[in-house]
Design a protein around this motif. Structure first.
Motif, PDB file in Angstrom:
ATOM      1  N   TYR A  32       0.819  -1.205   0.000  1.00  0.00           N
ATOM      2  CA  TYR A  32       0.000   0.000   0.000  1.00  0.00           C
ATOM      3  C   TYR A  32       0.857   1.261   0.000  1.00  0.00           C
ATOM      4  O   TYR A  32       1.885   1.331   0.679  1.00  0.00           O
ATOM      5  CB  TYR A  32      -0.900   0.053   1.237  1.00  0.00           C
ATOM      6  N   ALA A  33       0.388   2.261  -0.728  1.00  0.00           N
ATOM      7  CA  ALA A  33       0.864   3.615  -0.465  1.00  0.00           C
ATOM      8  C   ALA A  33       0.240   4.049   0.859  1.00  0.00           C
ATOM      9  O   ALA A  33      -0.840   3.566   1.235  1.00  0.00           O
ATOM     10  CB  ALA A  33       0.448   4.557  -1.583  1.00  0.00           C
ATOM     11  N   MET A  34       0.914   4.934   1.566  1.00  0.00           N
ATOM     12  CA  MET A  34       0.420   5.387   2.852  1.00  0.00           C
ATOM     13  C   MET A  34       0.290   6.903   2.845  1.00  0.00           C
ATOM     14  O   MET A  34       1.085   7.604   2.218  1.00  0.00           O
ATOM     15  CB  MET A  34       1.373   4.973   3.975  1.00  0.00           C
ATOM     16  N   GLY A  35      -0.718   7.375   3.549  1.00  0.00           N
ATOM     17  CA  GLY A  35      -0.941   8.815   3.567  1.00  0.00           C
ATOM     18  C   GLY A  35      -1.303   9.321   4.948  1.00  0.00           C
ATOM     19  O   GLY A  35      -1.711   8.552   5.821  1.00  0.00           O
ATOM     20  N   TRP A  36      -1.101  10.614   5.125  1.00  0.00           N
ATOM     21  CA  TRP A  36      -1.554  11.320   6.327  1.00  0.00           C
ATOM     22  C   TRP A  36      -2.535  12.405   5.891  1.00  0.00           C
ATOM     23  O   TRP A  36      -2.292  13.130   4.911  1.00  0.00           O
ATOM     24  CB  TRP A  36      -0.390  11.964   7.071  1.00  0.00           C
ATOM     25  N   PHE A  37      -3.618  12.507   6.643  1.00  0.00           N
ATOM     26  CA  PHE A  37      -4.620  13.543   6.454  1.00  0.00           C
ATOM     27  C   PHE A  37      -4.837  14.235   7.788  1.00  0.00           C
ATOM     28  O   PHE A  37      -4.444  13.723   8.840  1.00  0.00           O
ATOM     29  CB  PHE A  37      -5.943  12.928   5.982  1.00  0.00           C
ATOM     30  N   PHE A  47      -5.771  16.389   2.749  1.00  0.00           N
ATOM     31  CA  PHE A  47      -4.547  15.638   2.488  1.00  0.00           C
ATOM     32  C   PHE A  47      -3.343  16.394   3.040  1.00  0.00           C
ATOM     33  O   PHE A  47      -3.244  17.618   2.898  1.00  0.00           O
ATOM     34  CB  PHE A  47      -4.391  15.437   0.979  1.00  0.00           C
ATOM     35  N   VAL A  48      -2.407  15.655   3.654  1.00  0.00           N
ATOM     36  CA  VAL A  48      -1.181  16.263   4.172  1.00  0.00           C
ATOM     37  C   VAL A  48       0.038  15.744   3.421  1.00  0.00           C
ATOM     38  O   VAL A  48       0.824  16.521   2.896  1.00  0.00           O
ATOM     39  CB  VAL A  48      -1.020  15.975   5.681  1.00  0.00           C
ATOM     40  N   ALA A  49       0.175  14.415   3.378  1.00  0.00           N
ATOM     41  CA  ALA A  49       1.361  13.823   2.750  1.00  0.00           C
ATOM     42  C   ALA A  49       1.078  12.375   2.390  1.00  0.00           C
ATOM     43  O   ALA A  49       0.188  11.746   2.973  1.00  0.00           O
ATOM     44  CB  ALA A  49       2.570  13.904   3.681  1.00  0.00           C
ATOM     45  N   ALA A  50       1.847  11.849   1.441  1.00  0.00           N
ATOM     46  CA  ALA A  50       1.731  10.449   1.062  1.00  0.00           C
ATOM     47  C   ALA A  50       3.091   9.919   0.652  1.00  0.00           C
ATOM     48  O   ALA A  50       3.991  10.697   0.288  1.00  0.00           O
ATOM     49  CB  ALA A  50       0.721  10.267  -0.076  1.00  0.00           C
ATOM     50  N   ILE A  51       3.221   8.591   0.709  1.00  0.00           N
ATOM     51  CA  ILE A  51       4.472   7.947   0.342  1.00  0.00           C
ATOM     52  C   ILE A  51       4.148   6.660  -0.405  1.00  0.00           C
ATOM     53  O   ILE A  51       3.194   5.955  -0.059  1.00  0.00           O
ATOM     54  CB  ILE A  51       5.339   7.688   1.601  1.00  0.00           C
ATOM     55  N   TYR A  59       4.874  12.838  -1.479  1.00  0.00           N
ATOM     56  CA  TYR A  59       3.990  13.896  -1.957  1.00  0.00           C
ATOM     57  C   TYR A  59       3.517  14.702  -0.751  1.00  0.00           C
ATOM     58  O   TYR A  59       3.236  14.117   0.305  1.00  0.00           O
ATOM     59  CB  TYR A  59       2.791  13.301  -2.687  1.00  0.00           C
ATOM     60  N   TYR A  60       3.414  16.017  -0.916  1.00  0.00           N
ATOM     61  CA  TYR A  60       3.030  16.885   0.189  1.00  0.00           C
ATOM     62  C   TYR A  60       2.043  17.939  -0.279  1.00  0.00           C
ATOM     63  O   TYR A  60       2.089  18.397  -1.427  1.00  0.00           O
ATOM     64  CB  TYR A  60       4.257  17.593   0.758  1.00  0.00           C
ATOM     65  N   SER A  61       1.200  18.364   0.638  1.00  0.00           N
ATOM     66  CA  SER A  61       0.367  19.523   0.355  1.00  0.00           C
ATOM     67  C   SER A  61       1.247  20.770   0.438  1.00  0.00           C
ATOM     68  O   SER A  61       2.285  20.770   1.105  1.00  0.00           O
ATOM     69  CB  SER A  61      -0.771  19.630   1.368  1.00  0.00           C
ATOM     70  N   ASP A  62       0.852  21.805  -0.237  1.00  0.00           N
ATOM     71  CA  ASP A  62       1.644  23.037  -0.239  1.00  0.00           C
ATOM     72  C   ASP A  62       1.788  23.615   1.163  1.00  0.00           C
ATOM     73  O   ASP A  62       2.801  24.242   1.476  1.00  0.00           O
ATOM     74  CB  ASP A  62       1.004  24.068  -1.161  1.00  0.00           C
ATOM     75  N   SER A  63       0.799  23.399   2.008  1.00  0.00           N
ATOM     76  CA  SER A  63       0.803  24.004   3.340  1.00  0.00           C
ATOM     77  C   SER A  63       1.858  23.400   4.277  1.00  0.00           C
ATOM     78  O   SER A  63       2.225  24.026   5.276  1.00  0.00           O
ATOM     79  CB  SER A  63      -0.576  23.892   3.981  1.00  0.00           C
ATOM     80  N   VAL A  64       2.349  22.203   3.954  1.00  0.00           N
ATOM     81  CA  VAL A  64       3.319  21.555   4.844  1.00  0.00           C
ATOM     82  C   VAL A  64       4.658  21.301   4.166  1.00  0.00           C
ATOM     83  O   VAL A  64       5.615  20.879   4.839  1.00  0.00           O
ATOM     84  CB  VAL A  64       2.777  20.234   5.419  1.00  0.00           C
ATOM     85  N   LYS A  65       4.730  21.534   2.867  1.00  0.00           N
ATOM     86  CA  LYS A  65       5.963  21.258   2.125  1.00  0.00           C
ATOM     87  C   LYS A  65       7.127  22.042   2.722  1.00  0.00           C
ATOM     88  O   LYS A  65       7.019  23.235   2.994  1.00  0.00           O
ATOM     89  CB  LYS A  65       5.758  21.633   0.657  1.00  0.00           C
ATOM     90  N   GLY A  66       8.229  21.346   2.970  1.00  0.00           N
ATOM     91  CA  GLY A  66       9.399  21.978   3.567  1.00  0.00           C
ATOM     92  C   GLY A  66       9.421  21.921   5.078  1.00  0.00           C
ATOM     93  O   GLY A  66      10.452  22.198   5.694  1.00  0.00           O
ATOM     94  N   ARG A  67       8.296  21.590   5.697  1.00  0.00           N
ATOM     95  CA  ARG A  67       8.224  21.502   7.162  1.00  0.00           C
ATOM     96  C   ARG A  67       7.979  20.076   7.641  1.00  0.00           C
ATOM     97  O   ARG A  67       8.465  19.682   8.701  1.00  0.00           O
ATOM     98  CB  ARG A  67       7.106  22.416   7.695  1.00  0.00           C
ATOM     99  N   TYR A 101      -1.802   5.724  -4.593  1.00  0.00           N
ATOM    100  CA  TYR A 101      -1.541   7.068  -5.092  1.00  0.00           C
ATOM    101  C   TYR A 101      -1.404   7.001  -6.605  1.00  0.00           C
ATOM    102  O   TYR A 101      -0.592   6.254  -7.141  1.00  0.00           O
ATOM    103  CB  TYR A 101      -0.263   7.665  -4.491  1.00  0.00           C
ATOM    104  N   GLY A 102      -2.242   7.779  -7.277  1.00  0.00           N
ATOM    105  CA  GLY A 102      -2.169   7.810  -8.719  1.00  0.00           C
ATOM    106  C   GLY A 102      -2.871   9.016  -9.287  1.00  0.00           C
ATOM    107  O   GLY A 102      -3.802   9.539  -8.675  1.00  0.00           O
ATOM    108  N   LEU A 103      -2.440   9.442 -10.442  1.00  0.00           N
ATOM    109  CA  LEU A 103      -3.053  10.590 -11.133  1.00  0.00           C
ATOM    110  C   LEU A 103      -3.108  11.817 -10.231  1.00  0.00           C
ATOM    111  O   LEU A 103      -4.070  12.585 -10.258  1.00  0.00           O
ATOM    112  CB  LEU A 103      -4.451  10.226 -11.629  1.00  0.00           C
ATOM    113  N   GLY A 104      -2.081  11.963  -9.395  1.00  0.00           N
ATOM    114  CA  GLY A 104      -1.970  13.166  -8.583  1.00  0.00           C
ATOM    115  C   GLY A 104      -2.799  13.204  -7.322  1.00  0.00           C
ATOM    116  O   GLY A 104      -2.929  14.273  -6.716  1.00  0.00           O
ATOM    117  N   SER A 105      -3.363  12.090  -6.917  1.00  0.00           N
ATOM    118  CA  SER A 105      -4.150  12.099  -5.694  1.00  0.00           C
ATOM    119  C   SER A 105      -4.033  10.769  -4.967  1.00  0.00           C
ATOM    120  O   SER A 105      -3.751   9.741  -5.571  1.00  0.00           O
ATOM    121  CB  SER A 105      -5.616  12.401  -5.997  1.00  0.00           C
TER     122      SER A 105
END
Length: 121
Positions: A32-37, A47-51, A59-67, A101-105
């Motif tokens: 499985y891909a794994m995600g945090w919301f 959505f927050v992040a996925a791997i 993958y990260y949302s813009d609001s958390v990218k870099g942090r 995770y596919g097609l950007g989501s």
């Protein structure tokens, strides 16, 4: 069937750090891909992040990218979310999810029960 249990939430001052963990049951974790919301009171779950299953893509949302940094240890059936430079607007109930995770989501199949993160100003 995958069961997910989050831990690591708590109360932290702005600028501080927390690391969330999500322990998964089942031998199919690594498929499985794994995600945090996260979901703040009165708001939708975001959505927050996925791997990816291998950990090779994140993958990260813009609001958390870099942090925030998502990682996984397939030998321990665990996914992590390292959260640095926390802000009061990061306050929410954080959920772990197993899916694809596919097609950007990220498409969730399973959810954990959530762990509360509160950031004081």
């Amino acid at each position: 069937q995958v069961q997910l249990v989050e831990s690591g939430g708590g109360l932290v001052q702005a600028g501080g750090s927390l690391r969330l963990s999500c322990a998964a049951s089942g031998r199919t974790f690594r498929s499985y891909a794994m995600g945090w919301f996260r979901q703040a009171p009165g708001k939708e779950r975001d959505f927050v992040a996925a791997i990816s299953w291998s950990g090779g893509s994140t993958y990260y949302s813009d609001s958390v990218k870099g942090r925030f940094t998502i990682s996984r240890d397939n030998a321990k059936n665990t996914v992590y979310l390292q959260m640095n430079s926390l802000k009061p607007e990061d306050t929410a109930l954080y959920y772990c999810s197993a899916g694809d995770y596919g097609l950007g989501s990220f498409i969730p199949d399973y959810w954990g029960q959530g762990t509360q993160v509160t950031v004081s100003s």
